[in-house]
Enzyme design. Structure first.
Site, PDB file in Angstrom:
ATOM      1  N   LYS A 126       0.678   4.914   6.603  1.00 13.71           N
ATOM      2  CA  LYS A 126       0.042   5.676   5.525  1.00 13.71           C
ATOM      3  C   LYS A 126       0.604   7.094   5.526  1.00 13.71           C
ATOM      4  CE  LYS A 126      -2.882   2.347   4.580  1.00 13.71           C
ATOM      5  NZ  LYS A 126      -2.329   1.301   3.802  1.00 13.71           N
ATOM      6  N   SER A 140       0.801  -1.225   0.000  1.00 16.34           N
ATOM      7  CA  SER A 140       0.000   0.000   0.000  1.00 16.34           C
ATOM      8  C   SER A 140       0.835   1.277   0.000  1.00 16.34           C
ATOM      9  CB  SER A 140      -0.964   0.018   1.184  1.00 16.34           C
ATOM     10  OG  SER A 140      -0.275   0.203   2.393  1.00 16.34           O
TER      11      SER A 140
END
Length: 176
Positions: free
Chosen positions: A82, A41
Protein backbone atom coordinates in the site's frame (compact mmCIF):
# COMPACT_ATOMS: atom_id res chain seq x y z
CA UNK A 1 53.36 -7.69 -23.12
CA UNK A 2 49.81 -8.84 -22.44
CA UNK A 3 48.34 -11.81 -24.29
CA UNK A 4 45.18 -10.54 -25.98
CA UNK A 5 44.02 -13.52 -27.94
CA UNK A 6 40.30 -13.56 -28.75
CA UNK A 7 39.76 -16.57 -26.48
CA UNK A 8 41.43 -14.85 -23.52
CA UNK A 9 39.38 -11.66 -24.09
CA UNK A 10 36.14 -13.69 -24.29
CA UNK A 11 36.96 -15.49 -21.03
CA UNK A 12 37.72 -12.15 -19.33
CA UNK A 13 34.37 -10.74 -20.52
CA UNK A 14 32.48 -13.82 -19.30
CA UNK A 15 34.14 -13.61 -15.87
CA UNK A 16 33.33 -9.87 -15.63
CA UNK A 17 29.69 -10.49 -16.56
CA UNK A 18 29.34 -13.32 -14.01
CA UNK A 19 30.85 -11.13 -11.27
CA UNK A 20 28.52 -8.19 -12.05
CA UNK A 21 25.42 -10.43 -12.16
CA UNK A 22 26.47 -12.11 -8.89
CA UNK A 23 26.94 -8.76 -7.14
CA UNK A 24 23.61 -7.46 -8.44
CA UNK A 25 21.86 -10.62 -7.26
CA UNK A 26 23.49 -10.38 -3.82
CA UNK A 27 22.50 -6.72 -3.36
CA UNK A 28 18.95 -7.21 -4.63
CA UNK A 29 18.17 -10.37 -2.71
CA UNK A 30 20.51 -9.95 0.27
CA UNK A 31 19.00 -6.64 1.29
CA UNK A 32 15.59 -7.05 -0.26
CA UNK A 33 12.80 -9.46 -0.96
CA UNK A 34 10.81 -10.38 -4.01
CA UNK A 35 7.07 -9.73 -3.60
CA UNK A 36 4.30 -10.87 -5.96
CA UNK A 37 1.41 -8.41 -6.12
CA UNK A 38 -2.01 -9.95 -5.54
CA UNK A 39 -5.14 -8.19 -6.73
CA UNK A 40 -5.67 -4.74 -8.20
CA UNK A 41 -5.53 -2.56 -5.06
CA UNK A 42 -2.41 -0.71 -6.28
CA UNK A 43 -3.53 -0.23 -9.90
CA UNK A 44 -2.59 1.53 -12.06
CA UNK A 45 0.92 1.68 -10.52
CA UNK A 46 1.08 -2.07 -9.87
CA UNK A 47 -1.16 -4.79 -11.22
CA UNK A 48 -1.96 -8.27 -10.01
CA UNK A 49 0.86 -10.70 -10.83
CA UNK A 50 3.52 -7.94 -10.99
CA UNK A 51 6.71 -8.89 -9.17
CA UNK A 52 8.53 -6.16 -7.22
CA UNK A 53 11.62 -5.89 -5.07
CA UNK A 54 11.32 -4.57 -1.53
CA UNK A 55 14.23 -2.85 0.23
CA UNK A 56 14.36 -4.28 3.77
CA UNK A 57 16.92 -1.73 4.93
CA UNK A 58 15.11 1.39 3.66
CA UNK A 59 13.72 2.28 7.08
CA UNK A 60 16.50 1.04 9.34
CA UNK A 61 17.91 4.57 9.48
CA UNK A 62 14.79 6.54 8.61
CA UNK A 63 11.03 6.43 8.59
CA UNK A 64 8.46 5.86 5.87
CA UNK A 65 7.53 9.08 4.10
CA UNK A 66 4.24 10.24 2.66
CA UNK A 67 3.49 8.53 -0.67
CA UNK A 68 6.11 5.78 -0.15
CA UNK A 69 4.91 2.41 -1.44
CA UNK A 70 5.52 -0.08 1.37
CA UNK A 71 5.07 -3.74 2.22
CA UNK A 72 3.44 -4.39 5.58
CA UNK A 73 2.39 -7.47 7.48
CA UNK A 74 -1.28 -7.67 8.36
CA UNK A 75 -2.53 -9.05 11.66
CA UNK A 76 -3.34 -12.34 9.86
CA UNK A 77 0.32 -12.69 8.79
CA UNK A 78 -0.22 -11.87 5.10
CA UNK A 79 1.90 -9.23 3.39
CA UNK A 80 0.24 -6.35 1.57
CA UNK A 81 1.51 -3.46 -0.56
CA UNK A 82 0.00 0.00 0.00
CA UNK A 83 0.94 3.68 -0.13
CA UNK A 84 1.70 5.75 2.99
CA UNK A 85 -0.77 8.64 3.31
CA UNK A 86 -0.86 9.57 7.00
CA UNK A 87 2.24 9.88 9.19
CA UNK A 88 2.63 9.41 12.97
CA UNK A 89 0.80 12.02 15.05
CA UNK A 90 -1.32 13.27 12.16
CA UNK A 91 -5.10 13.32 11.88
CA UNK A 92 -6.56 11.79 8.71
CA UNK A 93 -10.09 12.28 7.49
CA UNK A 94 -11.86 11.60 4.21
CA UNK A 95 -14.64 14.07 3.41
CA UNK A 96 -16.54 14.39 0.12
CA UNK A 97 -14.04 12.03 -1.51
CA UNK A 98 -10.94 14.02 -0.56
CA UNK A 99 -8.26 13.09 1.96
CA UNK A 100 -7.46 15.69 4.61
CA UNK A 101 -4.35 15.63 6.77
CA UNK A 102 -4.60 17.75 9.94
CA UNK A 103 -7.57 19.56 8.38
CA UNK A 104 -5.73 20.44 5.14
CA UNK A 105 -6.67 18.90 1.82
CA UNK A 106 -4.00 16.48 0.63
CA UNK A 107 -2.24 17.77 -2.47
CA UNK A 108 -1.22 14.80 -4.57
CA UNK A 109 -0.89 13.81 -8.20
CA UNK A 110 -2.66 11.06 -10.15
CA UNK A 111 -5.79 10.98 -7.97
CA UNK A 112 -3.94 9.94 -4.82
CA UNK A 113 -5.84 12.64 -2.92
CA UNK A 114 -9.30 11.15 -3.49
CA UNK A 115 -11.26 8.26 -1.98
CA UNK A 116 -15.04 8.07 -2.44
CA UNK A 117 -15.52 5.47 0.31
CA UNK A 118 -14.21 6.98 3.58
CA UNK A 119 -14.67 3.93 5.84
CA UNK A 120 -13.22 4.56 9.31
CA UNK A 121 -11.82 7.89 8.10
CA UNK A 122 -15.32 9.35 7.77
CA UNK A 123 -14.54 10.66 11.25
CA UNK A 124 -11.06 11.98 12.07
CA UNK A 125 -8.51 9.21 12.65
CA UNK A 126 -5.65 10.28 14.92
CA UNK A 127 -2.46 8.30 14.37
CA UNK A 128 -0.29 7.25 17.29
CA UNK A 129 3.42 8.03 17.45
CA UNK A 130 4.25 4.77 15.65
CA UNK A 131 1.23 4.49 13.34
CA UNK A 132 0.70 5.11 9.62
CA UNK A 133 -2.44 5.42 7.51
CA UNK A 134 -2.08 3.42 4.28
CA UNK A 135 -4.25 3.47 1.17
CA UNK A 136 -4.16 1.49 -2.05
CA UNK A 137 -3.84 3.52 -5.25
CA UNK A 138 -7.06 1.93 -6.53
CA UNK A 139 -9.07 3.66 -3.81
CA UNK A 140 -12.35 1.94 -4.65
CA UNK A 141 -10.85 -1.54 -4.83
CA UNK A 142 -8.47 -1.59 -1.90
CA UNK A 143 -8.62 -3.11 1.56
CA UNK A 144 -6.56 -0.61 3.56
CA UNK A 145 -6.45 1.58 6.68
CA UNK A 146 -10.01 2.75 6.08
CA UNK A 147 -11.28 -0.65 7.20
CA UNK A 148 -11.25 -2.22 10.67
CA UNK A 149 -9.49 -5.43 9.56
CA UNK A 150 -6.42 -3.31 8.57
CA UNK A 151 -6.76 -0.02 10.48
CA UNK A 152 -3.74 2.05 11.40
CA UNK A 153 -0.50 0.23 10.61
CA UNK A 154 2.21 0.20 13.26
CA UNK A 155 5.82 0.93 12.30
CA UNK A 156 6.96 -2.58 13.24
CA UNK A 157 4.43 -4.05 10.75
CA UNK A 158 6.14 -2.21 7.87
CA UNK A 159 8.66 -4.60 6.34
CA UNK A 160 10.24 -2.34 3.74
CA UNK A 161 9.89 -0.03 0.76
CA UNK A 162 8.97 -1.19 -2.73
CA UNK A 163 11.57 0.21 -5.12
CA UNK A 164 11.73 -1.84 -8.33
CA UNK A 165 9.29 -3.71 -10.57
CA UNK A 166 10.90 -6.86 -11.99
CA UNK A 167 7.99 -8.37 -13.86
CA UNK A 168 6.53 -8.11 -16.38
CA UNK A 169 9.83 -7.52 -18.15
CA UNK A 170 8.44 -4.86 -20.51
CA UNK A 171 7.45 -2.78 -17.43
CA UNK A 172 10.68 -3.20 -15.45
CA UNK A 173 11.63 0.00 -13.65
CA UNK A 174 11.85 2.02 -10.45
CA UNK A 175 8.74 2.60 -8.33
CA UNK A 176 8.16 6.24 -7.45
Amino acid sequence: MEDTTPLRRAIKWIVDIVVVISLAWFVAYGFGAQIKIAGQSMAPLLSGEDVVLMDRLAYDFGSPGRFDVVVFEREDGKSNVKRVIGLPGEEVQITDGFVYIDGKKLEAERGLNTAVLPGLAENPVTLGEDEYFLLGDNREGSEDSRFANIGNVKRDQIQGKVWLRLMPLFDIGLIE
